[in-house]
Write an enzyme that holds these catalytic residues in place. Structure first.
Site, short mmCIF file in Angstrom:
data_model
loop_
_atom_site.label_atom_id
_atom_site.label_comp_id
_atom_site.label_asym_id
_atom_site.label_seq_id
_atom_site.Cartn_x
_atom_site.Cartn_y
_atom_site.Cartn_z
N LYS A 187 10.76 35.06 -36.81
CA LYS A 187 10.76 35.65 -38.11
C LYS A 187 8.80 35.90 -38.51
CE LYS A 187 10.49 34.27 -42.69
NZ LYS A 187 9.69 35.33 -43.16
N GLU A 261 2.40 23.43 -37.33
CA GLU A 261 1.07 23.78 -37.61
C GLU A 261 0.86 23.97 -39.11
OE1 GLU A 261 -2.34 24.96 -38.43
OE2 GLU A 261 -2.09 26.66 -36.98
N GLU A 392 -5.55 22.43 -50.75
CA GLU A 392 -5.72 23.71 -49.82
C GLU A 392 -5.66 24.82 -50.69
OE1 GLU A 392 -2.94 24.82 -46.55
OE2 GLU A 392 -4.68 25.06 -45.18
P1 NAP Z 1 4.88 29.29 -46.41
O1 NAP Z 1 6.17 29.56 -47.41
O2 NAP Z 1 4.92 28.23 -45.66
O3 NAP Z 1 5.28 30.50 -45.37
C1 NAP Z 1 5.42 30.52 -43.87
C2 NAP Z 1 6.46 31.14 -43.33
O4 NAP Z 1 7.67 30.04 -43.35
C3 NAP Z 1 6.97 32.61 -43.91
O5 NAP Z 1 7.25 33.22 -42.65
C4 NAP Z 1 7.94 32.08 -44.69
O6 NAP Z 1 8.76 33.14 -45.03
C5 NAP Z 1 8.73 31.24 -44.35
N1 NAP Z 1 9.54 30.16 -44.96
C6 NAP Z 1 9.40 30.09 -46.34
N2 NAP Z 1 10.40 29.32 -46.68
C7 NAP Z 1 11.21 28.74 -45.67
C8 NAP Z 1 12.31 28.10 -45.24
N3 NAP Z 1 12.73 27.36 -46.33
N4 NAP Z 1 12.49 27.88 -44.16
C9 NAP Z 1 12.16 28.49 -42.97
N5 NAP Z 1 11.10 29.50 -43.35
C10 NAP Z 1 10.55 29.27 -44.61
O7 NAP Z 1 3.37 29.79 -46.81
P2 NAP Z 1 3.21 30.89 -48.00
O8 NAP Z 1 4.20 30.97 -49.13
O9 NAP Z 1 2.83 32.28 -47.23
O10 NAP Z 1 1.71 30.69 -48.44
C11 NAP Z 1 1.54 29.38 -49.29
C12 NAP Z 1 0.42 28.29 -48.70
O11 NAP Z 1 0.83 28.07 -47.44
C13 NAP Z 1 -0.88 29.03 -48.68
O12 NAP Z 1 -1.59 29.25 -50.11
C14 NAP Z 1 -1.82 28.10 -47.74
O13 NAP Z 1 -2.05 27.10 -48.33
C15 NAP Z 1 -0.36 27.55 -46.82
N6 NAP Z 1 -0.71 28.52 -45.40
C16 NAP Z 1 -1.11 27.78 -44.50
C17 NAP Z 1 -1.03 28.66 -43.03
C18 NAP Z 1 -1.30 28.08 -41.93
O14 NAP Z 1 -2.00 28.60 -40.95
N7 NAP Z 1 -1.42 26.63 -41.63
C19 NAP Z 1 -0.80 29.91 -42.98
C20 NAP Z 1 -0.34 30.61 -44.41
C21 NAP Z 1 -0.24 29.72 -45.62
P3 NAP Z 1 8.25 34.24 -46.31
O15 NAP Z 1 7.55 35.45 -45.75
O16 NAP Z 1 9.39 34.81 -47.17
O17 NAP Z 1 6.94 33.54 -46.88
#
Ligand code: NAP
Ligand code: MG
Length: 489
Positions: A187, A261, A392
């Site tokens: 995904k 990660e 972060e």
């Molecule tokens: P996120 O919610 O952790 O999203 C990462 C992935 O997980 C996306 O594909 C997301 O789908 C999916 N996801 C969300 N909720 C889920 C659940 N309950 N079960 C399974 N998969 C799920 O991150 P974000 O909302 O894009 O960003 C929020 C914050 O995360 C950022 O501000 C940053 O601090 C941090 N971040 C960290 C990294 C890293 O490289 N470690 C990368 C991105 C963001 P969707 O496409 O619907 O979101």
């Protein structure tokens, strides 16, 4: 190739459907969602939105391809050859993929071309080379037995990735999984599904059999349905620590293997005896690269007090010299943030920094009124307890924290729930290694920042993750070890 004045043309979008069992399909529900251009806020296209029924179909295809298909049983040399072919196809279509990445994510085209895409190619090639080098051991045990180990593929892997390095995160996940002979239900992030879909098309062209790679664009609920599915053996996730926690809880139900990660708040430590020119370049790059949207961003910049004033002055000049603008322009070095949600979150942190009493020495504002651009922002005199030093931000916001001595900075550097990366700048090699050994982080860079290589493991201590990606070690994430013992005589 473009001249320096020319802006790259937008590519033709070839794929917006789900990839299930080697077929491109609409979602069963018929639902779609819009992906946007972060530089203009304009819609790019509609993409199929995978629901639970699609997850069922994709997992069934991956299960079938793993249990009965040719992939896990294929001669490992042939598996490697298909992966080499995929790397070659990425190279042949590099310009198109780079432009697609820039359009969907907003990152400067020069970065997509020179950083993301070459790393994708290297990663796929590196793991293609591992496919026929997976071997077990013979184990001397007590008694008259022949005992040996096998390294078998873990099975059907759910892979959930974020939007900051969309295609590179695909390569990090597919590389070791495919080399081991696993099958995949992936995904991509809702903000950036397009390059993953195009890579799926290239994978089929390279000869990856139907069902081995399935791609399900969607939102968090799509990811959650993959995590809950009983026929998925393992979850690999990159994203926020918060979502990582939710996934770990959900995965406990079926005792899935998990690797994570997650986030970071990495200390970047500059000693007074460092090559300051290099340290200033590294501080700028280590924070502002990719609009600050890096899990390993050097977001706590510790500067020894003796050089603090000079350092701040020069790093501010550097920040001000960044070229913000159209990510398709070849000279742009900073594009927009990925979406409105991220933009608002970052602007809120900037306000919190100001309210807490940190000194905003440059930036701090939105640039223009169309596209999610934020000026490169530097806060000086940040203290350890402020939100901007603890949480972060994931944006172009640098926090400078002065320090006086080595023990103090190591202790403060480690005072975080995260442990993804760190950097040390000094001309004293012994000091550099002492500090590197004492920092609780999965990667420590000395006199450099953000040096990535497919062969070098990457991942976090503490709340920054579980397991490592890249390198030989990442193969273990996709392996079930098996011990076979036979009685002799
Ligand atoms: P996120 O919610 O952790 O999203 C990462 C992935 O997980 C996306 O594909 C997301 O789908 C999916 N996801 C969300 N909720 C889920 C659940 N309950 N079960 C399974 N998969 C799920 O991150 P974000 O909302 O894009 O960003 C929020 C914050 O995360 C950022 O501000 C940053 O601090 C941090 N971040 C960290 C990294 C890293 O490289 N470690 C990368 C991105 C963001 P969707 O496409 O619907 O979101
Ligand atoms: Mg987008």
């Amino acid at each position: 190739m473009t001249t320096m004045e020319e802006t790259t043309a937008k590519p033709h979008i070839r794929q917006t459907q789900l990839l299930i069992d080697g077929q491109w399909r609409d979602a069963q529900s018929g639902k779609t969602f819009t992906t946007f251009d972060p530089s203009t806020e304009a819609p790019i296209t509609e993409v199929a939105y995978a629901g639970p029924e699609d997850v069922d179909l994709a997992v069934a295809a991956a299960r079938q391809a793993f249990d009965h298909g040719p992939w896990s049983r294929m001669d490992a040399r042939d598996r490697g050859r298909i992966m080499y072919r995929l790397a070659e196809l990425v190279e042949q279509n590099l310009e198109e993929l780079a432009a697609l990445e820039t359009w969907d994510n907003g990152k400067p085209i020069r970065d997509s071309r020179a950083a993301d895409l070459p790393l994708v190619v290297d990663c796929l090639r590196y793991y293609a080379g591992w496919a026929d080098k997976i071997q077990g051991q013979t184990i001397p045990i007590r008694g008259d037995y022949f005992c040996y180990s096998r390294r078998e593929p873990v099975g059907v892997c759910g892979q959930i990735i974020p939007w900051n390095f969309p295609l590179l995160m695909v390569a990090w996940k597919w590389g070791p999984a495919l080399a081991m002979g696993c099958t995949i239900v992936m995904k991509p992030a809702e903000q950036t599904p397009l390059t993953c879909l195009r890579l799926g098309e290239l994978a089929l062209e390279a000869g990856v059999p139907p069902g081995v790679i399935n791609i399900l664009p969607g939102f968090g609920d799509t990811g959650a349905a993959i995590v809950r599915h009983r026929d998925v053996d393992k979850i690999a996730f990159t994203g926020s620590t918060e979502t990582g926690r939710i996934i770990m809880r959900e995965a406990a139900e079926t005792l899935k293997r998990v690797t994570f990660e997650l986030g970071g708040k990495s200390p970047n430590i500059v000693f007074a005896d460092a090559d300051l020119d290099a340290a200033i370049d590294g501080a700028e790059f280590g924070l502002f690269f990719n609009q600050g949207q890096c899990c390993c961003a050097g977001s706590r910049l510790f500067v020894e007090r003796k050089v603090h004033a000079e350092f701040v002055k020069r790093v501010v000049e550097k920040a001000q010299s960044r070229q913000l603008g159209d990510p398709f322009h070849p000279e742009t070095t900073q594009g927009p943030q990925v979406d409105e949600e991220q933009f608002r979150k970052i602007m809120d942190y900037i306000e919190r920094g100001k309210r807490a009493g940190a000194e905003c020495v440059t930036g701090g504002q939105r640039l223009g009124d169309r596209g999610w651009y934020i000026e490169p922002t530097v806060f000086d005199h940040v203290s350890d307890d402020m939100d901007i030093a603890r949480e972060e931000i994931f944006g172009p916001v640098m926090s400078i924290l002065p320090f006086d001595d080595l023990d103090e900075v190591v202790e403060r550097g480690n005072q975080t729930m995260y442990g993804l990366a760190a950097a040390v700048w000094t001309r004293d090699a012994a000091k550099a290694h002492h500090v590197a050994h004492r920092l609780r982080a999965g990667t420590v860079w000395i006199n450099c920042y953000d040096v990535f290589d497919a062969a070098a493991p990457f991942g976090g201590f503490k709340a920054s993750g579980i397991g490592r990606e890249l390198g030989e070690i990442a193969l273990a994430n996709y392996t079930e070890p098996k011990t076979v013992t036979m009685k002799l005589g």
